[in-house]
Design a protein around this motif. Sequence first.
Motif, PDB file in Angstrom:
ATOM      1  N   GLU A 172       0.347  -2.662  -7.600  1.00 13.62           N
ATOM      2  CA  GLU A 172       0.534  -2.018  -8.901  1.00 13.62           C
ATOM      3  C   GLU A 172       1.273  -0.699  -8.714  1.00 13.62           C
ATOM      4  O   GLU A 172       1.025   0.275  -9.391  1.00 13.62           O
ATOM      5  N   GLY A 173       2.192  -0.714  -7.723  1.00 14.23           N
ATOM      6  CA  GLY A 173       2.844   0.531  -7.326  1.00 14.23           C
ATOM      7  C   GLY A 173       4.094   0.867  -8.101  1.00 14.23           C
ATOM      8  O   GLY A 173       4.244   0.498  -9.271  1.00 14.23           O
ATOM      9  N   MET A 174       5.040   1.511  -7.381  1.00 15.04           N
ATOM     10  CA  MET A 174       6.207   2.073  -8.057  1.00 15.04           C
ATOM     11  C   MET A 174       7.264   1.033  -8.450  1.00 15.04           C
ATOM     12  O   MET A 174       8.114   1.300  -9.283  1.00 15.04           O
ATOM     13  N   GLY A 175       7.179  -0.143  -7.872  1.00 16.45           N
ATOM     14  CA  GLY A 175       8.161  -1.190  -8.220  1.00 16.45           C
ATOM     15  C   GLY A 175       9.553  -0.840  -7.683  1.00 16.45           C
ATOM     16  O   GLY A 175       9.754   0.178  -7.034  1.00 16.45           O
ATOM     17  N   ILE A 176      10.476  -1.732  -7.992  1.00 13.24           N
ATOM     18  CA  ILE A 176      11.843  -1.544  -7.454  1.00 13.24           C
ATOM     19  C   ILE A 176      12.827  -1.545  -8.621  1.00 13.24           C
ATOM     20  O   ILE A 176      12.787  -2.449  -9.479  1.00 13.24           O
ATOM     21  N   ALA A 177      13.687  -0.537  -8.665  1.00  9.57           N
ATOM     22  CA  ALA A 177      14.669  -0.444  -9.761  1.00  9.57           C
ATOM     23  C   ALA A 177      15.583  -1.664  -9.720  1.00  9.57           C
ATOM     24  O   ALA A 177      15.933  -2.154  -8.634  1.00  9.57           O
ATOM     25  N   ASN A 178      15.933  -2.134 -10.935  1.00  7.78           N
ATOM     26  CA  ASN A 178      16.757  -3.352 -11.021  1.00  7.78           C
ATOM     27  C   ASN A 178      18.011  -3.273 -10.148  1.00  7.78           C
ATOM     28  O   ASN A 178      18.360  -4.242  -9.468  1.00  7.78           O
ATOM     29  N   GLU A 179      18.679  -2.112 -10.198  1.00  8.08           N
ATOM     30  CA  GLU A 179      19.970  -2.014  -9.485  1.00  8.08           C
ATOM     31  C   GLU A 179      19.794  -2.086  -7.963  1.00  8.08           C
ATOM     32  O   GLU A 179      20.757  -2.310  -7.230  1.00  8.08           O
ATOM     33  N   ILE A 229       0.836  -1.208   0.000  1.00  5.48           N
ATOM     34  CA  ILE A 229       0.000   0.000   0.000  1.00  5.48           C
ATOM     35  C   ILE A 229       0.870   1.256   0.000  1.00  5.48           C
ATOM     36  O   ILE A 229       0.672   2.180  -0.777  1.00  5.48           O
ATOM     37  N   LYS A 230       1.959   1.190   0.896  1.00  3.57           N
ATOM     38  CA  LYS A 230       2.830   2.353   1.046  1.00  3.57           C
ATOM     39  C   LYS A 230       3.529   2.702  -0.263  1.00  3.57           C
ATOM     40  O   LYS A 230       3.651   3.876  -0.633  1.00  3.57           O
ATOM     41  N   TYR A 231       3.979   1.675  -0.986  1.00  2.00           N
ATOM     42  CA  TYR A 231       4.758   1.937  -2.209  1.00  2.00           C
ATOM     43  C   TYR A 231       3.903   1.933  -3.474  1.00  2.00           C
ATOM     44  O   TYR A 231       4.431   1.799  -4.575  1.00  2.00           O
ATOM     45  N   SER A 232       2.560   2.056  -3.298  1.00  2.00           N
ATOM     46  CA  SER A 232       1.708   2.357  -4.464  1.00  2.00           C
ATOM     47  C   SER A 232       0.867   3.581  -4.086  1.00  2.00           C
ATOM     48  O   SER A 232      -0.347   3.464  -3.876  1.00  2.00           O
ATOM     49  N   PRO A 233       1.547   4.740  -3.993  1.00  2.00           N
ATOM     50  CA  PRO A 233       0.886   5.934  -3.470  1.00  2.00           C
ATOM     51  C   PRO A 233      -0.283   6.416  -4.332  1.00  2.00           C
ATOM     52  O   PRO A 233      -1.187   7.078  -3.836  1.00  2.00           O
ATOM     53  N   GLU A 234      -0.247   6.000  -5.608  1.00  2.50           N
ATOM     54  CA  GLU A 234      -1.360   6.414  -6.478  1.00  2.50           C
ATOM     55  C   GLU A 234      -2.594   5.554  -6.267  1.00  2.50           C
ATOM     56  O   GLU A 234      -3.620   5.764  -6.902  1.00  2.50           O
ATOM     57  N   GLY A 235      -2.506   4.531  -5.434  1.00  2.00           N
ATOM     58  CA  GLY A 235      -3.628   3.613  -5.236  1.00  2.00           C
ATOM     59  C   GLY A 235      -3.493   2.435  -6.174  1.00  2.00           C
ATOM     60  O   GLY A 235      -2.399   2.131  -6.641  1.00  2.00           O
TER      61      GLY A 235
END
Length: 502
Positions: free
Chosen positions: A419-426, A392-398
């Motif tokens: 369906e949030g911001m995801g995590i950069a590969n690095e 929930i925290k890392y999908s701030p747009e809902g």
Amino acid sequence: MLGSAALALLVATTFAVLLLALSDLRSSTNEGSRSKEVTAATLDLQRVVNELETSLRNFVITGDDRFLAPWREARAAVGPAFDRVEKLVAAEPDELGQAAILRGQVGDYVVNYGLPLIRIVRDDHDPAAARAPVATREGLRRIDGIRRNLDQLLGSEDRLAEAHASSAKRHADNAVRVAIGALAGIGLLLLLFGIFLARGVARPVRLVAEGATRVAGGDLSTRLRGGGAAEINELTAAFNAMARSLEHGKRELEAQNEQLRQSERLKSELVSIVSHELRTPLASILGYASLILKRNFGREDTRRYVGVIEEQGRRLASLVEEFLDVERVEAGRIELKSEPVDLGPVLEEEAELIVGEAPKHRVEVFVRRSLPVIGDRDRLAQVYGNLLGNAIKYSPEGGTVTVTGDLAGDLVRVQVTDEGMGIANENQARIFTKFFRGEARESGIAGAGLGLAVAREIVEAHGGRIGFTSREGEGSTFWFELPRAPRSGAPARTLPSATAAD
Ligand code: ADP
């Protein structure tokens, strides 16, 4: 040891054989000189016999008494001459026999021929009778017999001397052959021994010295190959054990060093997190509290501000709880209960709690009614709560957050997808590292970077695994798997694969 023993044996045998040959040679030499003495004594006897015969003949022919003096001398010399010969041939029975016969013949010649003839000439005054051919022939016959036997004695002594000489030569030849063979053998053994010492001792010792130099130079991976003499094997084994333990010690020191560096890094991160994460809620609490104290707000506003203070207080409390958890995990003091837990209801209850705090999100829960595991209910709820909270925290747009809980073979698998911001590969490789927050810090989302690290410790302490897949900008799926609890008694009910909870 074997080489030295063989060498010593060979040297000793060679000396023994040479000593035997020498003693043979010496006895042959003794025999040779004895032979010479026998020959000399026999020749002397021959001379005395000749003297007897000559003086007798001269006296008979001339009748002159002067010739009786040599006769008497010769007679006196006969006995001792025989004694000498018999003494010298005492060890040779044949020759002793021959000497005895000769003694008899000479005695017979003197007593039964010489003395009667002298009596005829001197007492009977009948020299003609004494010179008669019969008498002369008789004397010659006797003397010939004596001479033949003397020659025979000389001949047999010659043969004996020859036999001794050839046996001495044979022994000497053998000794020379043995000595040459033994010297060649000793030379060969010495050569082999030298090669063995060079290869089996000197070379390995040099290799050990080179290895020690390399170790001293810092190359602790140096190992020596075994082989060679047993002592050398022990030396190389001890060297390798030393190098191994040095290498092990060095690796441990490096690991401790790395741990120290890491804990130093963690400490400074902790300081920065504490200063940032604690300061923000504290500032809100203090700000709102002094606002309420200074001004008179209406009841509604006051409630709202106290609500903010309460929320920030909770945030502080949960941060402190996370720090404590990390500290407990690190000290190995995290205590887990071990009791049957049905994760199905836990997943649903936690989801219901969170739905109220996430108005922008749609939370879908698909779980089997029964997901039996053995473990600590509260800690497992904490893991799941952390994954759900992060989703929930890392999908701030809902967006939609989907929870599934299902059986996978002998495992219970729980999955939270957002369906949030995801995590950069690095950043993905470090996501379970303490205090690591990736881009979350810059995006202003509150957190200390500890939840996942604690979650992993809890899951692994339950014998499970935790992981995720994520695409930056599209969302993430975090999951964990736990061993399914063994069925107890009644057969499991057949359930639909999932139930929608909302
Ligand atoms: P915190 O959330 O307090 O920062 P966590 O240990 O729970 O600490 O998470 C560590 C980091 O992993 C987060 O800072 C964030 O960058 C990333 N992360 C965790 N869950 C998600 C998620 N569902 N989507 C995107 N990023 C996530």
